[in-house]
Design a protein around this motif. Structure first.
Motif, PDB file in Angstrom:
ATOM      1  N   GLN A   1       0.821  -1.216   0.000  1.00 19.76           N
ATOM      2  CA  GLN A   1       0.000   0.000   0.000  1.00 19.76           C
ATOM      3  C   GLN A   1       0.850   1.260   0.000  1.00 19.76           C
ATOM      4  O   GLN A   1       0.464   2.267  -0.588  1.00 19.76           O
ATOM      5  CB  GLN A   1      -0.948   0.011   1.198  1.00 19.76           C
ATOM      6  CG  GLN A   1      -2.143  -0.873   1.011  1.00 19.76           C
ATOM      7  CD  GLN A   1      -3.083  -0.847   2.195  1.00 19.76           C
ATOM      8  OE1 GLN A   1      -2.669  -0.679   3.336  1.00 19.76           O
ATOM      9  NE2 GLN A   1      -4.357  -1.038   1.918  1.00 19.76           N
ATOM     10  N   ARG A   2       1.997   1.214   0.621  1.00 23.34           N
ATOM     11  CA  ARG A   2       2.845   2.404   0.668  1.00 23.34           C
ATOM     12  C   ARG A   2       3.378   2.774  -0.711  1.00 23.34           C
ATOM     13  O   ARG A   2       3.698   3.927  -0.965  1.00 23.34           O
ATOM     14  CB  ARG A   2       3.967   2.209   1.672  1.00 23.34           C
ATOM     15  CG  ARG A   2       3.340   2.071   3.054  1.00 23.34           C
ATOM     16  CD  ARG A   2       4.132   2.399   4.240  1.00 23.34           C
ATOM     17  NE  ARG A   2       5.141   3.396   4.167  1.00 23.34           N
ATOM     18  CZ  ARG A   2       6.348   3.246   4.714  1.00 23.34           C
ATOM     19  NH1 ARG A   2       6.668   2.121   5.334  1.00 23.34           N
ATOM     20  NH2 ARG A   2       7.222   4.214   4.651  1.00 23.34           N
ATOM     21  N   GLY A   3       3.429   1.811  -1.623  1.00 22.87           N
ATOM     22  CA  GLY A   3       3.862   2.103  -2.987  1.00 22.87           C
ATOM     23  C   GLY A   3       2.842   2.898  -3.774  1.00 22.87           C
ATOM     24  O   GLY A   3       3.189   3.560  -4.758  1.00 22.87           O
ATOM     25  N   LEU A   4       1.577   2.852  -3.355  1.00 21.23           N
ATOM     26  CA  LEU A   4       0.535   3.605  -4.057  1.00 21.23           C
ATOM     27  C   LEU A   4       0.755   5.110  -3.953  1.00 21.23           C
ATOM     28  O   LEU A   4       0.344   5.857  -4.831  1.00 21.23           O
ATOM     29  CB  LEU A   4      -0.850   3.253  -3.499  1.00 21.23           C
ATOM     30  CG  LEU A   4      -1.341   1.834  -3.742  1.00 21.23           C
ATOM     31  CD1 LEU A   4      -2.636   1.596  -2.974  1.00 21.23           C
ATOM     32  CD2 LEU A   4      -1.526   1.581  -5.236  1.00 21.23           C
ATOM     33  N   GLU A   5       1.400   5.549  -2.895  1.00 19.79           N
ATOM     34  CA  GLU A   5       1.582   6.976  -2.627  1.00 19.79           C
ATOM     35  C   GLU A   5       2.899   7.530  -3.165  1.00 19.79           C
ATOM     36  O   GLU A   5       3.127   8.731  -3.083  1.00 19.79           O
ATOM     37  CB  GLU A   5       1.533   7.213  -1.118  1.00 19.79           C
ATOM     38  CG  GLU A   5       0.266   6.720  -0.474  1.00 19.79           C
ATOM     39  CD  GLU A   5       0.375   6.638   1.047  1.00 19.79           C
ATOM     40  OE1 GLU A   5       1.445   6.956   1.602  1.00 19.79           O
ATOM     41  OE2 GLU A   5      -0.607   6.237   1.665  1.00 19.79           O
ATOM     42  N   GLN A   6       3.771   6.664  -3.673  1.00 23.18           N
ATOM     43  CA  GLN A   6       5.105   7.097  -4.067  1.00 23.18           C
ATOM     44  C   GLN A   6       5.256   7.200  -5.588  1.00 23.18           C
ATOM     45  O   GLN A   6       4.653   6.421  -6.328  1.00 23.18           O
ATOM     46  CB  GLN A   6       6.153   6.111  -3.539  1.00 23.18           C
ATOM     47  CG  GLN A   6       6.211   6.046  -2.041  1.00 23.18           C
ATOM     48  CD  GLN A   6       6.577   7.377  -1.424  1.00 23.18           C
ATOM     49  OE1 GLN A   6       7.491   8.062  -1.870  1.00 23.18           O
ATOM     50  NE2 GLN A   6       5.829   7.764  -0.397  1.00 23.18           N
ATOM     51  N   PRO A   7       6.057   8.154  -6.052  1.00 29.10           N
ATOM     52  CA  PRO A   7       6.315   8.263  -7.492  1.00 29.10           C
ATOM     53  C   PRO A   7       6.877   6.953  -8.030  1.00 29.10           C
ATOM     54  O   PRO A   7       7.764   6.348  -7.426  1.00 29.10           O
ATOM     55  CB  PRO A   7       7.359   9.382  -7.588  1.00 29.10           C
ATOM     56  CG  PRO A   7       7.235  10.150  -6.313  1.00 29.10           C
ATOM     57  CD  PRO A   7       6.774   9.154  -5.278  1.00 29.10           C
ATOM     58  N   GLY A   8       6.322   6.497  -9.132  1.00 27.74           N
ATOM     59  CA  GLY A   8       6.781   5.255  -9.751  1.00 27.74           C
ATOM     60  C   GLY A   8       6.423   4.008  -8.981  1.00 27.74           C
ATOM     61  O   GLY A   8       6.827   2.917  -9.341  1.00 27.74           O
ATOM     62  N   GLY A   9       5.673   4.147  -7.892  1.00 28.50           N
ATOM     63  CA  GLY A   9       5.295   2.987  -7.089  1.00 28.50           C
ATOM     64  C   GLY A   9       6.410   2.465  -6.205  1.00 28.50           C
ATOM     65  O   GLY A   9       6.383   1.309  -5.781  1.00 28.50           O
ATOM     66  N   LYS A  10       7.419   3.315  -5.897  1.00 23.12           N
ATOM     67  CA  LYS A  10       8.542   2.874  -5.074  1.00 23.12           C
ATOM     68  C   LYS A  10       8.051   2.339  -3.736  1.00 23.12           C
ATOM     69  O   LYS A  10       7.249   2.962  -3.059  1.00 23.12           O
ATOM     70  CB  LYS A  10       9.518   4.021  -4.828  1.00 23.12           C
ATOM     71  CG  LYS A  10      10.722   3.588  -4.011  1.00 23.12           C
ATOM     72  CD  LYS A  10      11.604   4.772  -3.672  1.00 23.12           C
ATOM     73  CE  LYS A  10      12.781   4.348  -2.827  1.00 23.12           C
ATOM     74  NZ  LYS A  10      12.433   3.838  -1.510  1.00 23.12           N
TER      75      LYS A  10
END
Length: 87
Positions: free
Chosen positions: A26-35
């Motif tokens: 879920q934290r990847g949803l908020e980051q550029p490029g899905g990091k």
């Protein structure tokens, strides 16, 4: 990019991710490029088992090598991972 051998899946028997895996993805949803994060919200390193299982399931993929910490996997969310979180 060299990956260590992935151990058998730690997903639940029904093929659904664990709570730790969902929190990680879920934290990847908020980051550029899905990091995806290297550390959890309490500052602890994400379990390598969590990361490798998400890679094995196709929910995450290695993104690039970290030259300062070559043993750390820097990953990003895959489209399959995004679909999993939407379901």
């Amino acid at each position: 990019m060299r990956l260590k051998e992935v151990k058998p899946s730690e997903t639940r028997a029904n093929g659904r991710p664990s709570k730790a895996q969902v929190a990680y993805l879920q934290r990847g949803l908020e980051q550029p490029g899905g990091k995806l994060p290297l550390f959890d919200l309490q500052g602890q390193r994400i379990s390598e088992r969590t990361v490798r299982t998400c890679i094995e399931q196709g929910w995450a993929e290695p993104w690039f090598n970290n030259p300062l910490k070559p043993d750390w996997l820097v990953c990003k969310l895959t489209e399959s991972g995004r679909q999993l979180l939407r379901s």
